[in-house]
Design an enzyme around this catalytic site. Sequence first.
Site, PDB file in Angstrom:
ATOM      1  N   ASP A   1      39.908  48.122  37.009  1.00 10.94           N
ATOM      2  CA  ASP A   1      38.444  48.129  36.962  1.00 10.94           C
ATOM      3  C   ASP A   1      37.896  49.547  36.835  1.00 10.94           C
ATOM      4  O   ASP A   1      37.037  49.821  35.993  1.00 10.94           O
ATOM      5  CB  ASP A   1      37.877  47.411  38.186  1.00 10.94           C
ATOM      6  CG  ASP A   1      38.480  47.912  39.496  1.00 10.94           C
ATOM      7  OD1 ASP A   1      39.420  48.736  39.456  1.00 10.94           O
ATOM      8  OD2 ASP A   1      38.018  47.479  40.569  1.00 10.94           O
TER       9      ASP A   1
ATOM     10  N   ASP B   1      48.452  33.289  37.825  1.00 13.10           N
ATOM     11  CA  ASP B   1      49.597  34.149  37.526  1.00 13.10           C
ATOM     12  C   ASP B   1      50.877  33.685  38.210  1.00 13.10           C
ATOM     13  O   ASP B   1      51.954  34.151  37.870  1.00 13.10           O
ATOM     14  CB  ASP B   1      49.288  35.600  37.934  1.00 13.10           C
ATOM     15  CG  ASP B   1      49.188  36.512  36.730  1.00 13.10           C
ATOM     16  OD1 ASP B   1      49.079  35.989  35.603  1.00 13.10           O
ATOM     17  OD2 ASP B   1      49.221  37.736  36.908  1.00 13.10           O
TER      18      ASP B   1
END
Length: 749
Positions: free
Chosen positions: A458, A140
């Site tokens: 998550d 990223d």
Amino acid sequence: MDKTLPLHLCHVHNFSIIINRSYAILHSIAIAFLIYYRVSFLFQETKNRTIPTLPWLLIFTFELLLSLAWLLRQAYGWRPVSRTVFPERLPGDDILPAIDVFICTADPSKEPTVEVMNTVISAMALDYPLEKLHVYLSDDGGSDVTLLGAKEAWNFARSWIPFCRRYGIKTSCPEAYFSGPGDDHGDFQCSEFKAEWRKIEKKYETFRERVTRARGEHCKVAEAAAATTNSRDHPAVIKVIQDYSNEELQEDQVEMPLLVYVSREKRPSHHHNFKAGALNVLLRVSAMMSNSPYILVLDCDMYCNDPTSARQAMCYHFDPEISPSLAFVQFPQTFRNISEDDIYDSQIRSLFKIHWHGLDGLRGPFLSGTNFYLKRAALWDSFSTQEGIDLAALKRSFGPSNEFIKALGQDYKPTFINDGESSSMLLEEAKVLASSSYENQTTWGTKVGFMYFCVLEDYLTGFVLHRKGWKSVYLNPPRPQFLGTSTTNFNDRSIQWTRCASGLVEVAISRFCPLIYGPLRLSLLQTMCYAELAFLPLLSCLPLWGFALIPQLCLLNGIPLYPEVSDPNFSIFLFIFVSSLSKSLYEILITGGRIRTWKNEWRIWMIKAVTCLSYGSLDAVLLKLGMREASFLPTNKVTDYEQFKLYEMGVFDFRAATMFLAPLATIIQVNVASIVGGVVRIMVMEDNGDQWKKMVGQIFLSFYILITNYAVIEGMIIRKDKASIPSSVTLLSAVFSVIILSLGSSILY
């Protein structure tokens, strides 16, 4: 595969079930008596009351909040189970499904490149058919040093993978292998092995030196350039790592897993949705290039410690009775740098050794961010597989790429090759899928892929999957399948806790609140588990602040909040206190902990509640009100050896932000002032005996808080090293303490 033998077994913990349910019944009866005692006081006639109503009402509210947290937590203990797998009973390699491995990194200055590449190499060395293993590294930060590291890792893996397979090496992470204790180093009596071992070690040292040198140069350049422009504003880059101008490699062709470097496009004008955004890009890119039906997600510092994890997970995904409804197999997060004391609870013991086993006895554990084998189809919205749906509807969910929509079909097989025109066209299409604008006007992150709603993608993704009817499995073998590096200093740990708390409260106060969004689709017990975690920050910080201040202020002002010692009602409070401590001690002992672990966990729970969980809850509320924007700071994974030495010694390192230290010092000073002032007040009163009896509960509570948090007192007064609490923080906290004591005395009456 022998159909007469099972691929796995489930073991129900019957003894734990008896203990947990008996404890729940007894403790709930005690709580009912407590509520009756408090309510009966509130319904007394005002003229008969000798105690102000406000403090009693406040402390009763905090007792109810703690009781609610306790009640929700009982669902974890309802039916704990553990599992055993038999990977040797799986069918041949030609029948096993393919696996894509997703590894995410963001900042080489905080996530050492050598460590990231060790994770990549360990994933490439999994004990799985090489042609069915595809590793995707998401960068990223768009860093050149990460791309260089990936090339060097691929180069080294050409020698490392055959070495591991030839000699059955289980520790497939080279750094752990060469620096480990030697129990998995092979047969050094064999001259052939010894010679190859030395050759591989030399190659690893060369690889390590190259990557370390490149990272050092990168950090210098980044520091000089203020370090932010490239990581937040860069085009998409997708590279298939393969032979690169090395004659030696070209002469020695070795079968290798596919390794792909992916750096998605990031622009300041587009929200990148943190790790969930990176994972969704990997979902799309991998669908074009390999489209494996199963995905392994790893944190960049969580290397594969056992190459058989894929086969163990396939014992469930390959079972025709379980597989149709199974979304993912979750392995625990285990850390290699945990000290004997673990003063910050860095191992997260209660989650992975107690709660997740309990969840597995319901419909499976939560998605835990890393170390899980996920079915790709579970992330596609259900209507994507329906027949007769029009192309426009698919594009509203999956974006404008026709090639990607083709990949949604179960029969789609990518035509990727290492060179040629078709490969170039595919890579260009993959770059489109990795663009910052591709998800515009689609339902990515809301219906498709990993969820975007909060920084804890998550937790929310797992919640949505379970709500859709999917199940999960928790597998915790004796040998840790994955090993990572946990934060081992108070500042980084506090930042991590605060971020988690913010994400959980975001869910709790949103339309995804488990108490609203879950009951119609989830069982009562599973809803309670999701709600317990979502409301954990609020149900911890509010009561802990109340119990750390209200009884103490009342003690200082002579206001009793608990029955006299001779009153039978006093036994209710005593039983609840002893019951809670005993249950937590039991759970620690059965998971291999010690009494010292029990003491440390109680202390760190108090510290978290009044600092990180409080700030995280406030942050979530501000986000909800639109008063600030979401942010995500990667945890610093660079080891500070001075801080790590203190951690190993069991000494608190208070080199943290003032916002984390000031509340701790303030509470300690308020409790010291209250217990001293309260005792003096009792001693000078005429009716000493009766007053002592009325105040025993509050004196004990203050004393317990001070004893449990002795490390904070030590950091304020006794220690003089640079890791102690600064004098400026102690003085600032003294000002806060005076304000609290003054306001408390005037408000509580």
